[in-house]
Design an enzyme around this catalytic site. Structure first.
Site, PDB file in Angstrom:
ATOM      1  N   SER A  83     -12.919   7.631  -4.760  1.00 26.23           N
ATOM      2  CA  SER A  83     -13.455   6.426  -4.123  1.00 26.23           C
ATOM      3  C   SER A  83     -14.857   6.651  -3.572  1.00 26.23           C
ATOM      4  O   SER A  83     -15.248   7.770  -3.232  1.00 26.23           O
ATOM      5  CB  SER A  83     -12.532   5.995  -2.976  1.00 26.23           C
ATOM      6  OG  SER A  83     -11.222   5.862  -3.433  1.00 26.23           O
TER       7      SER A  83
HETATM    8  N1  SAM Z   1      -7.774   9.347  -2.838  1.00 24.91           N
HETATM    9  C1  SAM Z   1      -8.395   9.725  -4.067  1.00 24.91           C
HETATM   10  C2  SAM Z   1      -9.528  10.674  -3.888  1.00 24.91           C
HETATM   11  O1  SAM Z   1      -9.866  11.020  -2.745  1.00 24.91           O
HETATM   12  O2  SAM Z   1     -10.081  11.105  -4.915  1.00 24.91           O
HETATM   13  C3  SAM Z   1      -8.832   8.550  -4.902  1.00 24.91           C
HETATM   14  C4  SAM Z   1      -7.704   7.793  -5.412  1.00 24.91           C
HETATM   15  S1  SAM Z   1      -7.969   6.834  -6.854  1.00 24.91           S
HETATM   16  C5  SAM Z   1      -8.941   5.519  -6.301  1.00 24.91           C
HETATM   17  C6  SAM Z   1      -6.310   6.194  -6.983  1.00 24.91           C
HETATM   18  C7  SAM Z   1      -5.302   7.197  -7.421  1.00 24.91           C
HETATM   19  O3  SAM Z   1      -4.000   6.638  -7.243  1.00 24.91           O
HETATM   20  C8  SAM Z   1      -5.418   7.573  -8.877  1.00 24.91           C
HETATM   21  O4  SAM Z   1      -5.594   8.952  -9.028  1.00 24.91           O
HETATM   22  C9  SAM Z   1      -4.085   7.096  -9.466  1.00 24.91           C
HETATM   23  O5  SAM Z   1      -3.606   7.904 -10.512  1.00 24.91           O
HETATM   24  C10 SAM Z   1      -3.189   7.139  -8.263  1.00 24.91           C
HETATM   25  N2  SAM Z   1      -1.973   6.311  -8.332  1.00 24.91           N
HETATM   26  C11 SAM Z   1      -1.808   5.079  -8.861  1.00 24.91           C
HETATM   27  N3  SAM Z   1      -0.545   4.674  -8.716  1.00 24.91           N
HETATM   28  C12 SAM Z   1       0.125   5.679  -8.092  1.00 24.91           C
HETATM   29  C13 SAM Z   1       1.471   5.863  -7.659  1.00 24.91           C
HETATM   30  N4  SAM Z   1       2.427   4.949  -7.825  1.00 24.91           N
HETATM   31  N5  SAM Z   1       1.782   7.038  -7.053  1.00 24.91           N
HETATM   32  C14 SAM Z   1       0.852   7.998  -6.853  1.00 24.91           C
HETATM   33  N6  SAM Z   1      -0.432   7.875  -7.253  1.00 24.91           N
HETATM   34  C15 SAM Z   1      -0.800   6.723  -7.845  1.00 24.91           C
END
Ligand code: SAM
Length: 213
Positions: free
Chosen positions: A61
């Site tokens: 993000s």
């Molecule tokens: N917090 C992260 C960072 O600091 O890099 C950025 C997160 S990114 C915007 C969103 C993440 O949520 C992705 O890596 C995606 O694979 C994950 N995601 C989506 N649905 C999910 C779920 N049900 N459980 C766990 N992770 C999930």
């Protein structure tokens, strides 16, 4: 490249002008080396005012979004925190220096493993990672004082509200698949108090209590 200078500029030019005021959050953003959490190919852009790509078509993000969500969480040093969406591990690292323990769940096993390796290599012993569907939470470790969802959700999963302590705080981007708004939920006695914050765009929360793939 002088990453320390770039971090200071990020705080001065991106976070302060947009109203981030919590000194603890500003301190964390100024000290955690974001460039160590991105792929080498985009390392020179680690402190840009934007999200950056990670593996599996996902993102790390934008710094401002990390800061504003962290500020809304209002962390205390003894808090046990749950993050849904580990991604690069950067947000978890920010949380980990402001709270006692961070439990973080990532849907993609390769991202979870890479983040775990970063936590081991760079020394974040209070972060615990697992691969799986974070929309179900982490019942074995519940309750949590704070929960942050870093993927766009159609609504806040009831399973996660159940895993919050009384007076606990949850922050999440909620909306449709293409645009959301940050919601801060407080589990007050007898009612859930919601406040509405910054518009935002996150990759979707895909899972049982999120979007279907
Ligand atoms: N917090 C992260 C960072 O600091 O890099 C950025 C997160 S990114 C915007 C969103 C993440 O949520 C992705 O890596 C995606 O694979 C994950 N995601 C989506 N649905 C999910 C779920 N049900 N459980 C766990 N992770 C999930």
């Amino acid at each position: 490249m002088d990453y320390k200078d770039l971090r200071e500029a990020m705080v001065r030019d991106q976070l302060l002008p947009r109203g981030i005021r919590d000194p603890k959050v500003l301190w964390a953003m100024e000290h955690i080396p974001r460039h160590l959490f991105v792929d080498p190919a985009v390392q020179s852009r680690a402190y840009d005012d934007s999200a950056l790509p990670t593996a599996d078509g996902q993102t790390i993000s934008q710094p401002y979004m990390v800061a504003v969500m962290t500020e809304l969480l209002d962390l205390r040093k003894n808090d046990k925190v749950l993050e849904i969406g580990t991604g690069s591990g950067y947000q978890a690292a920010i949380l980990s220096i402001l709270a006692a323990e961070v439990y973080t769940i990532e849907r993609f096993a390769d991202l979870a493993e890479k983040a775990a390796e970063r936590f081991r290599t760079f020394g974040y012993p209070n972060i615990f990672v697992k691969a799986g569907d974070g929309s179900l939470g982490w019942p074995e470790e519940a309750p949590f004082d704070r929960i942050i969802i870093t993927a766009g959700a159609p609504e806040i999963p009831a399973s996660l509200i159940d895993q919050l302590t009384p007076q606990g705080v949850l922050v999440a981007p909620v909306g449709d698949r293409h645009s959301q708004q940050l919601i801060r939920l407080v589990k007050a006695a007898g009612e859930l108090q919601r406040t509405y914050h910054t518009p935002c765009v996150f990759v979707p929360l895909v899972g049982t209590f999120g979007w279907q793939d």
